[in-house]
Scaffold this active site. Structure first.
Site, mmCIF file in Angstrom:
data_model
loop_
_atom_site.group_PDB
_atom_site.id
_atom_site.type_symbol
_atom_site.label_atom_id
_atom_site.label_comp_id
_atom_site.label_asym_id
_atom_site.label_seq_id
_atom_site.Cartn_x
_atom_site.Cartn_y
_atom_site.Cartn_z
ATOM 1 C CB SER A 1 -0.732 -0.023 1.129
ATOM 2 O OG SER A 1 -0.240 0.188 2.189
ATOM 3 C CG ASP B 1 -3.331 -1.563 -8.191
ATOM 4 O OD1 ASP B 1 -3.362 -2.086 -6.993
ATOM 5 O OD2 ASP B 1 -4.131 -1.519 -9.031
ATOM 6 C CG HIS B 2 -3.406 -0.653 -3.047
ATOM 7 N ND1 HIS B 2 -4.834 -0.390 -3.303
ATOM 8 C CD2 HIS B 2 -3.454 -2.223 -3.226
ATOM 9 C CE1 HIS B 2 -5.758 -1.219 -3.477
ATOM 10 N NE2 HIS B 2 -4.775 -2.322 -3.605
#
Length: 131
Positions: free
Chosen positions: A80, A129-130
């Site tokens: 994240s 992709d966070h």
């Protein structure tokens, strides 16, 4: 001890005649491209999940890989924005719009996973992709 292609016991999922290891291109280590897509499709078809764990350090990555090895199951290591920044070091700048520490941490974390994942003998997805 490392052996070529890292030995893995065949494991067939309940009610299945095909193991996830039989999905074309699936190997121990980070799985990408068509092999990754085919493994996701296989999991959906057979009704099982590939869990994702947000990792913030090499210790948390190792814990996920150890669990996957113990269960002989694929896992997903994800980063994240905050977790990746922590991986790089909270003392680094991480300005909104630039996210320097988050990007650096996600890249470093992905490199680490790529290097160690094959040794655990399981397929691993990397999800960043966070960031």
């Amino acid at each position: 001890l490392f052996r070529k292609a890292y030995h893995r016991p065949p494991r067939i999922l309940a009610g299945s005649t095909m193991a996830f290891w039989d999905v074309p291109g699936v190997k121990a280590g980070v799985v990408t491209g068509d092999a990754a897509w085919n493994l996701y499709k296989f999991a959906k078809e057979k009704g099982f999940a590939i869990p994702a764990f947000n990792c913030t350090s090499t210790s948390s990555i190792n814990a996920v890989l150890e669990a996957g090895k113990k269960l002989n199951r694929p896992v997903t290591i994800q980063f994240s924005e905050g977790g990746a920044a922590f991986f790089a070091g909270k003392g680094l700048p991480n300005e909104k719009g630039k996210l320097q520490a988050s990007i650096l941490g996600a890249v470093c974390g992905a490199h680490y996973v790529r290097q160690v994942a094959p040794a655990y003998g399981i397929p691993v997805f990397v999800h960043s992709d966070h960031c």
